[in-house]
Motif scaffolding. Sequence first.
Motif, mmCIF file in Angstrom:
data_model
loop_
_atom_site.group_PDB
_atom_site.id
_atom_site.type_symbol
_atom_site.label_atom_id
_atom_site.label_comp_id
_atom_site.label_asym_id
_atom_site.label_seq_id
_atom_site.Cartn_x
_atom_site.Cartn_y
_atom_site.Cartn_z
ATOM 1 N N SER A 43 0.811 -1.215 0.000
ATOM 2 C CA SER A 43 0.000 0.000 0.000
ATOM 3 C C SER A 43 0.846 1.269 0.000
ATOM 4 O O SER A 43 0.329 2.354 -0.244
ATOM 5 N N ALA A 44 2.154 1.145 0.245
ATOM 6 C CA ALA A 44 3.040 2.308 0.203
ATOM 7 C C ALA A 44 3.580 2.559 -1.205
ATOM 8 O O ALA A 44 4.286 3.532 -1.430
ATOM 9 N N ASP A 45 3.241 1.681 -2.160
ATOM 10 C CA ASP A 45 3.757 1.818 -3.530
ATOM 11 C C ASP A 45 3.057 2.961 -4.250
ATOM 12 O O ASP A 45 1.878 2.895 -4.571
ATOM 13 N N THR A 46 3.798 4.014 -4.491
ATOM 14 C CA THR A 46 3.300 5.139 -5.283
ATOM 15 C C THR A 46 4.282 5.481 -6.398
ATOM 16 O O THR A 46 4.256 6.592 -6.927
ATOM 17 N N CYS A 47 5.158 4.523 -6.735
ATOM 18 C CA CYS A 47 6.172 4.830 -7.740
ATOM 19 C C CYS A 47 6.271 3.800 -8.862
ATOM 20 O O CYS A 47 6.958 4.054 -9.847
ATOM 21 N N SER A 48 5.628 2.636 -8.761
ATOM 22 C CA SER A 48 5.671 1.659 -9.861
ATOM 23 C C SER A 48 4.943 2.242 -11.063
ATOM 24 O O SER A 48 3.852 2.803 -10.937
ATOM 25 N N VAL A 49 5.543 2.092 -12.235
ATOM 26 C CA VAL A 49 5.010 2.702 -13.452
ATOM 27 C C VAL A 49 4.887 1.650 -14.545
ATOM 28 O O VAL A 49 5.762 0.819 -14.720
ATOM 29 N N LEU A 50 3.780 1.679 -15.274
ATOM 30 C CA LEU A 50 3.620 0.895 -16.498
ATOM 31 C C LEU A 50 3.361 1.865 -17.638
ATOM 32 O O LEU A 50 2.501 2.744 -17.524
ATOM 33 N N THR A 51 4.086 1.705 -18.730
ATOM 34 C CA THR A 51 3.881 2.567 -19.886
ATOM 35 C C THR A 51 2.772 2.007 -20.757
ATOM 36 O O THR A 51 2.418 0.829 -20.648
ATOM 37 N N GLU A 52 2.252 2.833 -21.645
ATOM 38 C CA GLU A 52 1.153 2.377 -22.495
ATOM 39 C C GLU A 52 1.577 1.249 -23.419
ATOM 40 O O GLU A 52 0.737 0.461 -23.852
ATOM 41 N N SER A 53 2.865 1.082 -23.697
ATOM 42 C CA SER A 53 3.313 -0.017 -24.558
ATOM 43 C C SER A 53 3.190 -1.372 -23.865
ATOM 44 O O SER A 53 3.245 -2.408 -24.527
ATOM 45 N N ALA A 54 3.018 -1.403 -22.550
ATOM 46 C CA ALA A 54 2.851 -2.663 -21.824
ATOM 47 C C ALA A 54 1.435 -3.213 -21.946
ATOM 48 O O ALA A 54 1.206 -4.384 -21.687
ATOM 49 N N PHE A 55 0.478 -2.390 -22.362
ATOM 50 C CA PHE A 55 -0.931 -2.790 -22.424
ATOM 51 C C PHE A 55 -1.351 -3.093 -23.857
ATOM 52 O O PHE A 55 -0.929 -2.422 -24.788
ATOM 53 N N THR A 56 -2.203 -4.088 -24.003
ATOM 54 C CA THR A 56 -2.890 -4.318 -25.276
ATOM 55 C C THR A 56 -4.353 -4.599 -24.964
ATOM 56 O O THR A 56 -4.687 -5.167 -23.927
ATOM 57 N N ASN A 65 -0.915 3.831 -7.196
ATOM 58 C CA ASN A 65 -1.393 4.653 -6.103
ATOM 59 C C ASN A 65 -1.903 3.694 -5.035
ATOM 60 O O ASN A 65 -2.870 2.969 -5.270
ATOM 61 N N GLY A 66 -1.250 3.666 -3.898
ATOM 62 C CA GLY A 66 -1.652 2.742 -2.834
ATOM 63 C C GLY A 66 -1.435 1.296 -3.206
ATOM 64 O O GLY A 66 -2.125 0.417 -2.699
ATOM 65 N N GLY A 67 -0.506 1.017 -4.104
ATOM 66 C CA GLY A 67 -0.213 -0.352 -4.502
ATOM 67 C C GLY A 67 -1.002 -0.848 -5.696
ATOM 68 O O GLY A 67 -0.815 -1.973 -6.144
ATOM 69 N N TYR A 68 -1.894 -0.045 -6.237
ATOM 70 C CA TYR A 68 -2.725 -0.445 -7.365
ATOM 71 C C TYR A 68 -2.481 0.456 -8.568
ATOM 72 O O TYR A 68 -2.342 1.669 -8.425
ATOM 73 N N ILE A 69 -2.465 -0.138 -9.739
ATOM 74 C CA ILE A 69 -2.447 0.618 -10.984
ATOM 75 C C ILE A 69 -3.838 0.474 -11.584
ATOM 76 O O ILE A 69 -4.287 -0.633 -11.865
ATOM 77 N N THR A 70 -4.542 1.577 -11.733
ATOM 78 C CA THR A 70 -5.925 1.519 -12.203
ATOM 79 C C THR A 70 -6.068 2.186 -13.561
ATOM 80 O O THR A 70 -5.360 3.132 -13.891
#
Length: 125
Positions: free
Chosen positions: A6-19, A59-64
């Motif tokens: 829940s402290a994760d506010t820095c993990s990032v996924l770029t749009e190229s990771a999604f299909t 945000n809070g460990g979740y990427i939405t």
Amino acid sequence: QWVVNSADTCSVLTESAFTIAGSDEFYLDDTVGYALDESDTGATTYLLFVDGTDSVTANGGYITLPFNAPGDIGLIEINVNLSSEQDWLQFDWDNDGSLDVGMPTTNVLFGRYRGNDRIIFKRER
């Protein structure tokens, strides 16, 4: 056991990771529509609260990825490829002894009524 950080506010996924199934490319843009599978009317949905950025941050460990309600029944399939980013999240999903770069497909469902919580059992004939 998986535990949400829940402290994760820095993990990032770029749009190229999604299909998204049925789309050539995925854009983090609220002007690009995605057609719903199983829709009788050809309805589309759009991402909300994005401003053309090229990544999403936890945000809070979740990427939405919030989508608007298209006003029809249907779904979109989202796949995430972790081969080039966030590789520590890879897991052996199919139990074949090797890590999988893709996560299980996520379905975003629209227009499905869940039912009444006050009904314990209902039998259909």
